[in-house]
Scaffold this motif. Structure first.
Motif, PDB file in Angstrom:
ATOM      1  N   MET A 131       0.858  -1.566   0.009  1.00  0.00           N
ATOM      2  CA  MET A 131       0.089  -0.371   0.288  1.00  0.00           C
ATOM      3  C   MET A 131       0.744   1.563  -0.334  1.00  0.00           C
ATOM      4  N   LEU A 132       0.277   2.458  -0.602  1.00  0.00           N
ATOM      5  CA  LEU A 132       1.224   3.001  -1.054  1.00  0.00           C
ATOM      6  C   LEU A 132       0.669   3.607  -0.301  1.00  0.00           C
ATOM      7  N   SER A 133       1.750   5.224   0.543  1.00  0.00           N
ATOM      8  CA  SER A 133       1.840   6.326   1.660  1.00  0.00           C
ATOM      9  C   SER A 133       1.375   7.296   0.443  1.00  0.00           C
ATOM     10  N   VAL A 134       0.642   8.228   1.712  1.00  0.00           N
ATOM     11  CA  VAL A 134      -0.017   9.858   1.218  1.00  0.00           C
ATOM     12  C   VAL A 134       1.257  10.269   0.103  1.00  0.00           C
ATOM     13  N   ILE A 135       2.153  10.574   0.635  1.00  0.00           N
ATOM     14  CA  ILE A 135       3.270  11.503  -0.458  1.00  0.00           C
ATOM     15  C   ILE A 135       3.751  10.178  -1.319  1.00  0.00           C
ATOM     16  N   GLN A 136       3.294   9.259  -1.524  1.00  0.00           N
ATOM     17  CA  GLN A 136       3.981   8.841  -2.616  1.00  0.00           C
ATOM     18  C   GLN A 136       2.065   8.073  -3.608  1.00  0.00           C
ATOM     19  N   LEU A 137       0.410   8.780  -2.839  1.00  0.00           N
ATOM     20  CA  LEU A 137       0.082   8.534  -3.541  1.00  0.00           C
ATOM     21  C   LEU A 137      -0.619   9.795  -4.632  1.00  0.00           C
ATOM     22  N   VAL A 138       0.530  11.062  -3.759  1.00  0.00           N
ATOM     23  CA  VAL A 138       0.844  12.646  -4.521  1.00  0.00           C
ATOM     24  C   VAL A 138       1.496  12.298  -4.906  1.00  0.00           C
ATOM     25  N   LEU A 139       2.888  11.393  -4.816  1.00  0.00           N
ATOM     26  CA  LEU A 139       3.775  11.947  -6.159  1.00  0.00           C
ATOM     27  C   LEU A 139       2.565  10.810  -7.617  1.00  0.00           C
ATOM     28  N   ALA A 140       2.869   9.539  -7.342  1.00  0.00           N
ATOM     29  CA  ALA A 140       1.754   9.050  -8.320  1.00  0.00           C
ATOM     30  C   ALA A 140       1.066   9.797  -9.002  1.00  0.00           C
ATOM     31  N   GLY A 141      -0.282  10.700  -8.384  1.00  0.00           N
ATOM     32  CA  GLY A 141      -0.929  11.492  -8.849  1.00  0.00           C
ATOM     33  C   GLY A 141      -0.714  12.009  -9.832  1.00  0.00           C
ATOM     34  N   LEU A 142       0.756  13.234  -9.494  1.00  0.00           N
ATOM     35  CA  LEU A 142       1.182  14.550 -10.264  1.00  0.00           C
ATOM     36  C   LEU A 142       1.762  13.451 -11.471  1.00  0.00           C
ATOM     37  N   GLY A 143       2.699  12.054 -11.388  1.00  0.00           N
ATOM     38  CA  GLY A 143       2.497  11.848 -12.603  1.00  0.00           C
ATOM     39  C   GLY A 143       2.013  10.935 -13.317  1.00  0.00           C
ATOM     40  N   ILE A 144       0.992  10.851 -13.240  1.00  0.00           N
ATOM     41  CA  ILE A 144      -0.132  11.089 -14.663  1.00  0.00           C
ATOM     42  C   ILE A 144      -0.699  11.969 -14.619  1.00  0.00           C
ATOM     43  N   GLY A 145      -1.125  12.903 -13.884  1.00  0.00           N
ATOM     44  CA  GLY A 145      -1.790  14.172 -14.841  1.00  0.00           C
ATOM     45  C   GLY A 145      -0.383  14.218 -15.925  1.00  0.00           C
ATOM     46  N   LEU A 146       1.013  14.651 -15.251  1.00  0.00           N
ATOM     47  CA  LEU A 146       2.071  15.214 -16.263  1.00  0.00           C
ATOM     48  C   LEU A 146       2.049  13.938 -17.469  1.00  0.00           C
ATOM     49  N   LEU A 147       1.672  12.895 -17.053  1.00  0.00           N
ATOM     50  CA  LEU A 147       1.904  12.257 -18.021  1.00  0.00           C
ATOM     51  C   LEU A 147       1.016  11.901 -19.121  1.00  0.00           C
ATOM     52  N   MET A 148      -0.495  12.639 -18.452  1.00  0.00           N
ATOM     53  CA  MET A 148      -1.899  12.397 -19.337  1.00  0.00           C
ATOM     54  C   MET A 148      -1.917  13.809 -20.673  1.00  0.00           C
ATOM     55  N   ALA A 149      -1.023  14.869 -19.626  1.00  0.00           N
ATOM     56  CA  ALA A 149      -1.335  16.392 -20.241  1.00  0.00           C
ATOM     57  C   ALA A 149       0.383  16.585 -21.243  1.00  0.00           C
ATOM     58  N   ALA A 150       0.931  15.470 -21.313  1.00  0.00           N
ATOM     59  CA  ALA A 150       2.667  16.006 -21.696  1.00  0.00           C
ATOM     60  C   ALA A 150       2.552  15.683 -23.808  1.00  0.00           C
ATOM     61  N   PRO A 151       2.059  14.223 -23.983  1.00  0.00           N
ATOM     62  CA  PRO A 151       1.770  14.153 -25.485  1.00  0.00           C
ATOM     63  C   PRO A 151       1.717  15.699 -26.084  1.00  0.00           C
ATOM     64  N   ILE A 152       1.724  15.510 -27.174  1.00  0.00           N
ATOM     65  CA  ILE A 152       0.839  16.578 -28.193  1.00  0.00           C
ATOM     66  C   ILE A 152      -0.347  16.307 -28.741  1.00  0.00           C
ATOM     67  N   GLY A 153      -1.413  16.686 -28.267  1.00  0.00           N
ATOM     68  CA  GLY A 153      -2.822  16.629 -28.489  1.00  0.00           C
ATOM     69  C   GLY A 153      -2.919  17.512 -29.563  1.00  0.00           C
ATOM     70  N   PRO A 154      -4.829  17.713 -28.803  1.00  0.00           N
ATOM     71  CA  PRO A 154      -5.285  18.967 -29.717  1.00  0.00           C
ATOM     72  C   PRO A 154      -5.749  19.571 -28.262  1.00  0.00           C
ATOM     73  N   VAL A 155      -5.688  19.543 -27.344  1.00  0.00           N
ATOM     74  CA  VAL A 155      -5.344  20.611 -26.374  1.00  0.00           C
ATOM     75  C   VAL A 155      -3.526  21.670 -26.275  1.00  0.00           C
ATOM     76  N   ASN A 156      -3.176  20.428 -26.309  1.00  0.00           N
ATOM     77  CA  ASN A 156      -1.869  21.276 -26.744  1.00  0.00           C
ATOM     78  C   ASN A 156      -1.468  22.158 -27.682  1.00  0.00           C
ATOM     79  N   VAL A 157      -2.574  21.687 -29.070  1.00  0.00           N
ATOM     80  CA  VAL A 157      -2.454  22.435 -29.496  1.00  0.00           C
ATOM     81  C   VAL A 157      -3.288  24.227 -29.161  1.00  0.00           C
ATOM     82  N   LEU A 158      -4.745  23.593 -29.852  1.00  0.00           N
ATOM     83  CA  LEU A 158      -4.789  24.975 -28.612  1.00  0.00           C
ATOM     84  C   LEU A 158      -4.212  26.433 -27.521  1.00  0.00           C
TER      85      LEU A 158
END
Length: 215
Positions: A1-28
């Motif tokens: 089980m992940l600690s709260v800090i690990q959970l936050v870091l994992a969530g931050l990583g997921i958010g960055l990975l979802m946003a970073a790839p060049i796609g329609p929203v990045n272009v806009l």
């Protein structure tokens, strides 16, 4: 089980990975930041942050009704996203490019609120974003043995949105710092490239639906 800090870091990583790839929203976001400055770009990104939050919540809280609805109306949702992208692309191609906020002036985020629901819709109607978020949240849940409480799920969703927001803040600031070098011809070229990219994304979504049903 992940600690709260690990959970936050994992969530931050997921958010960055979802946003970073060049796609329609990045272009806009890039196009809006070029034409309207930092707040114009960030406002476009905020719609994606909210969309990522909804998708993360569906996965983290296992909201069956919303998830089933997205599956049941997947083609309709994808078609709406495709039509919106085509409309955005045509608007950029046909509209005369104008730097509505001069580089030496600062606008306010309230001046750009209209773009937020548009990029929100683009995010939640993007099949790649829906599947990608489901895969990442599901993988993290398997690693943790599941999210055991609503608080853990809420922390994860907030962290995912925070990671997404960090990306849009950085991208908007980067574009805003170089926009003073833009000439009318460069702005026109950016609009054309952005318009063609959005048209291509939209057409691909619509064609995919057509092939599934009539191919």
């Amino acid at each position: 089980m992940l600690s709260v800090i690990q959970l936050v870091l994992a969530g931050l990583g997921i958010g960055l990975l979802m946003a970073a790839p060049i796609g329609p929203v990045n272009v806009l976001v890039i196009q809006r930041a070029m034409a309207k400055g930092f707040w114009g770009g960030l406002a476009a990104g905020l719609g994606a942050v909210l969309g990522d939050g909804v998708l993360a919540a569906v996965g983290a809280f296992s909201i069956a009704a919303i998830s089933d609805g997205m599956l049941a109306y997947g083609d309709t949702i994808q078609l709406v996203g495709g039509v919106l992208l085509v409309a955005f692309g045509l608007a950029l191609l046909l509209r005369r490019p104008v730097m509505t906020t001069p580089p030496h002036e600062r606008s306010h985020i309230l001046d750009h609120m209209g773009i937020i629901p548009q990029t929100f819709i683009l995010t939640v109607t993007n099949p790649g974003a829906v599947l990608g978020m489901a895969a990442m949240i599901g993988g993290l849940g398997s690693l943790m043995g599941g999210l055991n409480t609503n608080l853990e799920a809420l922390i994860l969703v907030a962290a995912v949105m925070g990671g997404s927001l960090l990306w849009w803040l950085g991208l908007s600031e980067l574009i805003a710092t170089i926009r003073h070098k833009l000439t009318d011809n460069r702005l026109k070229m950016i609009n054309r490239v952005a318009g063609f990219i959005l048209l291509a994304f939209g057409a691909a979504l619509i064609i995919e639906i057509g092939l599934r049903h009539f191919g």
